[in-house]
Design a protein around this motif. Structure first.
Motif, PDB file in Angstrom:
ATOM      1  N   THR A   1       1.072  -1.174   0.244  1.00  0.00           N
ATOM      2  CA  THR A   1       0.293  -0.071   0.266  1.00  0.00           C
ATOM      3  C   THR A   1       0.768   1.162  -0.246  1.00  0.00           C
ATOM      4  O   THR A   1       0.580   2.269  -0.708  1.00  0.00           O
ATOM      5  CB  THR A   1      -1.097   0.142   0.960  1.00  0.00           C
ATOM      6  N   ALA A   2       1.917   1.172   0.660  1.00  0.00           N
ATOM      7  CA  ALA A   2       2.978   2.148   1.084  1.00  0.00           C
ATOM      8  C   ALA A   2       3.756   2.733  -0.325  1.00  0.00           C
ATOM      9  O   ALA A   2       3.765   3.807  -1.055  1.00  0.00           O
ATOM     10  CB  ALA A   2       3.461   2.232   1.747  1.00  0.00           C
ATOM     11  N   LEU A   3       3.985   1.799  -1.431  1.00  0.00           N
ATOM     12  CA  LEU A   3       4.681   1.395  -2.731  1.00  0.00           C
ATOM     13  C   LEU A   3       3.018   2.470  -3.472  1.00  0.00           C
ATOM     14  O   LEU A   3       3.358   3.225  -4.784  1.00  0.00           O
ATOM     15  CB  LEU A   3       4.681  -0.023  -2.821  1.00  0.00           C
TER      16      LEU A   3
ATOM     17  N   GLY B   1      -2.184  10.299  -5.666  1.00  0.00           N
ATOM     18  CA  GLY B   1      -0.985  11.882  -5.921  1.00  0.00           C
ATOM     19  C   GLY B   1      -0.058  12.089  -7.228  1.00  0.00           C
ATOM     20  O   GLY B   1      -0.398  13.106  -7.633  1.00  0.00           O
ATOM     21  N   TYR B   2       0.675  11.040  -7.520  1.00  0.00           N
ATOM     22  CA  TYR B   2       1.327  10.757  -9.016  1.00  0.00           C
ATOM     23  C   TYR B   2       0.258  11.525  -9.955  1.00  0.00           C
ATOM     24  O   TYR B   2       0.567  12.064 -10.313  1.00  0.00           O
ATOM     25  CB  TYR B   2       1.866   9.719  -8.492  1.00  0.00           C
ATOM     26  N   LEU B   3      -0.912  10.717 -10.667  1.00  0.00           N
ATOM     27  CA  LEU B   3      -2.030  11.328 -11.457  1.00  0.00           C
ATOM     28  C   LEU B   3      -2.593  11.920 -11.297  1.00  0.00           C
ATOM     29  O   LEU B   3      -3.450  12.432 -12.034  1.00  0.00           O
ATOM     30  CB  LEU B   3      -2.293   9.671 -11.209  1.00  0.00           C
ATOM     31  N   LEU B   4      -3.517  12.281  -9.686  1.00  0.00           N
ATOM     32  CA  LEU B   4      -3.765  13.183 -10.130  1.00  0.00           C
ATOM     33  C   LEU B   4      -3.580  14.579 -10.249  1.00  0.00           C
ATOM     34  O   LEU B   4      -3.815  15.300 -10.756  1.00  0.00           O
ATOM     35  CB  LEU B   4      -4.410  13.713  -7.823  1.00  0.00           C
ATOM     36  N   MET B   5      -1.609  15.181 -10.127  1.00  0.00           N
ATOM     37  CA  MET B   5      -1.599  16.346 -10.052  1.00  0.00           C
ATOM     38  C   MET B   5      -1.055  16.612 -12.103  1.00  0.00           C
ATOM     39  O   MET B   5      -0.718  17.593 -12.082  1.00  0.00           O
ATOM     40  CB  MET B   5      -0.489  16.723  -9.189  1.00  0.00           C
ATOM     41  N   GLN B   6      -0.833  15.663 -12.689  1.00  0.00           N
ATOM     42  CA  GLN B   6      -0.722  15.525 -14.009  1.00  0.00           C
ATOM     43  C   GLN B   6      -0.499  16.293 -15.337  1.00  0.00           C
ATOM     44  O   GLN B   6      -0.548  17.495 -15.537  1.00  0.00           O
ATOM     45  CB  GLN B   6      -0.210  14.117 -14.460  1.00  0.00           C
TER      46      GLN B   6
ATOM     47  N   TRP C   1      10.495  17.960  -3.743  1.00  0.00           N
ATOM     48  CA  TRP C   1      10.501  16.397  -3.553  1.00  0.00           C
ATOM     49  C   TRP C   1      11.190  15.629  -2.900  1.00  0.00           C
ATOM     50  O   TRP C   1      11.745  14.591  -2.412  1.00  0.00           O
ATOM     51  CB  TRP C   1      10.195  15.709  -5.347  1.00  0.00           C
ATOM     52  N   GLY C   2      12.673  16.416  -2.969  1.00  0.00           N
ATOM     53  CA  GLY C   2      13.454  16.176  -2.665  1.00  0.00           C
ATOM     54  C   GLY C   2      13.411  16.527  -1.159  1.00  0.00           C
ATOM     55  O   GLY C   2      14.370  15.308  -0.639  1.00  0.00           O
ATOM     56  N   VAL C   3      13.145  17.071  -0.810  1.00  0.00           N
ATOM     57  CA  VAL C   3      12.903  17.422   0.892  1.00  0.00           C
ATOM     58  C   VAL C   3      11.642  16.511   1.577  1.00  0.00           C
ATOM     59  O   VAL C   3      12.086  15.970   2.469  1.00  0.00           O
ATOM     60  CB  VAL C   3      12.162  18.561   1.017  1.00  0.00           C
ATOM     61  N   ILE C   4      10.868  16.014   0.728  1.00  0.00           N
ATOM     62  CA  ILE C   4       9.716  14.954   1.476  1.00  0.00           C
ATOM     63  C   ILE C   4      10.152  13.912   1.231  1.00  0.00           C
ATOM     64  O   ILE C   4      10.200  12.801   2.281  1.00  0.00           O
ATOM     65  CB  ILE C   4       8.085  15.119   0.415  1.00  0.00           C
TER      66      ILE C   4
ATOM     67  N   ILE D   1       3.852  10.621   3.769  1.00  0.00           N
ATOM     68  CA  ILE D   1       5.262  11.097   2.803  1.00  0.00           C
ATOM     69  C   ILE D   1       4.755  10.067   1.691  1.00  0.00           C
ATOM     70  O   ILE D   1       5.079  11.330   0.621  1.00  0.00           O
ATOM     71  CB  ILE D   1       6.471  10.748   3.426  1.00  0.00           C
ATOM     72  N   ARG D   2       5.037   8.795   1.253  1.00  0.00           N
ATOM     73  CA  ARG D   2       4.154   8.686  -0.204  1.00  0.00           C
ATOM     74  C   ARG D   2       3.309   9.572  -0.497  1.00  0.00           C
ATOM     75  O   ARG D   2       3.606   9.835  -2.005  1.00  0.00           O
ATOM     76  CB  ARG D   2       4.054   7.883   0.112  1.00  0.00           C
ATOM     77  N   PHE D   3       2.610  10.002  -0.533  1.00  0.00           N
ATOM     78  CA  PHE D   3       1.320  10.430  -1.251  1.00  0.00           C
ATOM     79  C   PHE D   3       1.960  11.722  -1.702  1.00  0.00           C
ATOM     80  O   PHE D   3       1.608  12.477  -2.961  1.00  0.00           O
ATOM     81  CB  PHE D   3      -0.068  10.359  -0.171  1.00  0.00           C
TER      82      PHE D   3
END
Length: 520
Positions: free
Chosen positions: A111-113, A119-124, A148-151, A167-169
């Motif tokens: 699930t973490a993976l 989040g990736y698909l929502l923002m593109q 994204w480096g900070v996150i 964090i992963r989201f």
């Protein structure tokens, strides 16, 4: 006697398309009013053909050296920060809390993976439209990289399953800006015949990151596990996150914007950079932010049947390639130690880089797309069948060697096929690239659950699904090729074709005059 003239190919303005035109490929001609032809800029017009060719070659080389190294380096870090959780699994992430891990079950880890890709698909799509609107990728892309480096580095501070999920989201939400943004960015600098190989060079960052990830993770696992009281998986996120931030600050000073707004080009180079894109398609590309509208781009993209076929094609490509999301786990089923398993992930990615370069270079050189996309997919089908039907270490590692190469060798050519098939206007291209990339990555949300530890070593369900999606990708590419062949025949007859040439101002020597044709 005068020689017969070829049939005139008129331009078609996609902005005039109505809802009733949604999936039609030809249009009425009576309402089309041709406008005056544009002339090349003065500095370009004065160049003799031989000097023009030399100037364009020098310009392309200058653009390559300025843009590509930084984009590739940024994408290496983008992919590392996204997928280092796979290596972290072998570096103690799932261990009990008393041993410095997060005590994750197999389902919690998967699930973490997967949550990153929500989040990736929502923002593109919003991100690409915003980039097209503001027109300053030199500021936008590095800023996203810093965030994204900070996150990513903050992942080292996770103390619970819930914290890791949050964090992963947000990591996926921010990382979504980069890859579709880069595809749009490259298509704003390079002609269609140049784009395939440059896309391959960009995507080599993802493949190289797969190789580097194994090497870096093996080194951290062996040398830093327990250092300063922290497990290796925490060091992994810290080190890679800090490197990402460091590279992002350099990117601010290296990346340009678009050809019209780039200061390190001379006036002659700037005019040539803009004009050669104009000639390639028959319409100007990005002019200024006032001409870029969100909803107009969305409307044009979603009304084009070709975009939906490309979406199916890319979805199946990414679905087949999800095996790389857990590649260290798959390789670990060979029975070697964690460090050896991480090192064994390097050769398959190295092979994929080589085959991707060669295939994309040849695709651009020949101007062909379909066979350079479909033939590698047959190799992936064979690899997945072998992996699902045997437990012998030799044949299974042979199949693992073929998996990344079989999928990604054709994938990068398919990415270039998007911009080749949907070239103008820029808002439409930006929407299509983002929408296709977003939908294609939805497969990564569910795919992780096909690799539970209980299914090892053959992962029959996962390998069977990957085999099926590779086959569907072949079918989708075949359908698209038939459609493009049919549209090119209509252009040969002088019929109007939506998307062939956008706008009504033909340019001398442009596709409108010399015969725009879709790349097959």
């Amino acid at each position: 006697m005068a020689s017969p003239q070829p049939p005139e190919v008129h331009a078609y303005d996609e902005a005039s398309k109505t809802p009733s035109d949604t999936f039609l490929e030809t249009a009425p001609t009576s309402s089309t009013i041709p406008r005056s032809k544009r002339q090349p800029p003065e500095l370009v017009l004065k160049l003799p053909p031989e000097e023009r060719a030399r100037a364009e070659k020098a310009l392309t080389r200058k653009i390559d050296l300025r843009i590509l190294p930084m984009l590739i380096l940024m994408y290496i870090m983008n992919y590392l920060d996204r997928n280092n959780i796979a290596a972290a699994r072998l570096a103690g992430l799932q261990d009990p809390l008393s041993d410095g891990g997060l005590d994750l079950s197999s389902t919690q880890y998967l699930t973490a993976l997967s949550i990153l890709f929500v989040g990736y698909l929502l923002m593109q799509i919003p991100s690409n439209l915003f980039l097209n609107r503001i027109g300053i990728p030199s500021l936008y892309l590095p800023t996203c990289m810093v965030i994204w480096g900070v996150i990513s580095a903050a992942t080292a501070g996770a103390e619970s399953y819930g914290g890791l999920i949050a964090i992963r989201f947000f990591l996926g939400f921010v990382e979504a800006a980069y890859f579709p943004g880069c595809l749009f960015f490259l298509s704003s600098w390079y002609t269609r015949k140049e784009l395939g190989f440059r896309t391959a060079l960009l995507y080599s960052g993802a493949l190289l990151s797969g190789a580097f990830s194994g090497l870096i993770s093996a080194g951290i696992r062996k040398g830093l596990d327990g250092a300063r009281g922290m497990r290796a998986w925490r060091w992994l996120f810290i080190i890679e996150g800090v490197i990402t931030i460091f590279i992002a600050f350099f990117a601010y000073f290296v990346l340009p914007d678009f050809p019209r707004t780039t200061s390190w080009l001379t006036e002659e180079e700037r005019q040539l950079a803009v004009w050669r894109l104009d000639e390639d398609i028959g319409e100007d590309d990005w002019v200024d932010s006032s001409q870029q509208t969100f909803f107009h781009g969305i409307k044009l993209a979603f009304q084009d049947l070709k975009m939906w076929i490309l979406m199916v094609l890319l979805f199946c490509f990414v679905a087949s390639g999800t095996v790389t999301n857990l590649f260290p786990t798959v390789v670990a089923t060979l029975g070697y130690s964690d460090v050896i398993s991480l090192l064994l992930t390097v050769p398959p990615y190295t092979l994929a880089v080589i085959t991707t370069f060669l295939n994309s270079w040849h695709a651009d050189r020949t101007g062909e797309r379909y066979f350079h996309i479909s033939l590698p997919l047959y190799i992936s089908v064979i690899a997945f069948i072998i992996a699902a039907t045997t437990t012998a270490a030799g044949p299974r590692y042979f199949a693992m060697m073929l998996m990344p190469a079989g999928v990604y060798t054709g994938y990068v050519v398919a990415l270039a096929w998007i911009s080749n098939t949907l070239p103008r206007p820029p808002a439409k291209r930006a929407t299509a690239l983002a929408a296709i990339n977003a939908v294609s990555n939805t497969s990564s949300i569910y795919a992780s659950y096909m690799y539970p530890e209980s299914s090892s070593p053959r992962f029959i369900v996962a390998m069977s699904v990957n085999c099926a999606t590779s086959f569907v990708a072949i079918c989708s590419a075949t359908v698209l090729r038939f459609i493009l062949v049919r549209l090119n025949k209509k252009l040969d007859r002088g019929e109007l074709v939506k998307g062939a040439v956008v706008g009504g101002e033909a340019v001398p020597g442009s596709p409108a005059e010399r015969g725009f044709r879709f790349v097959l």
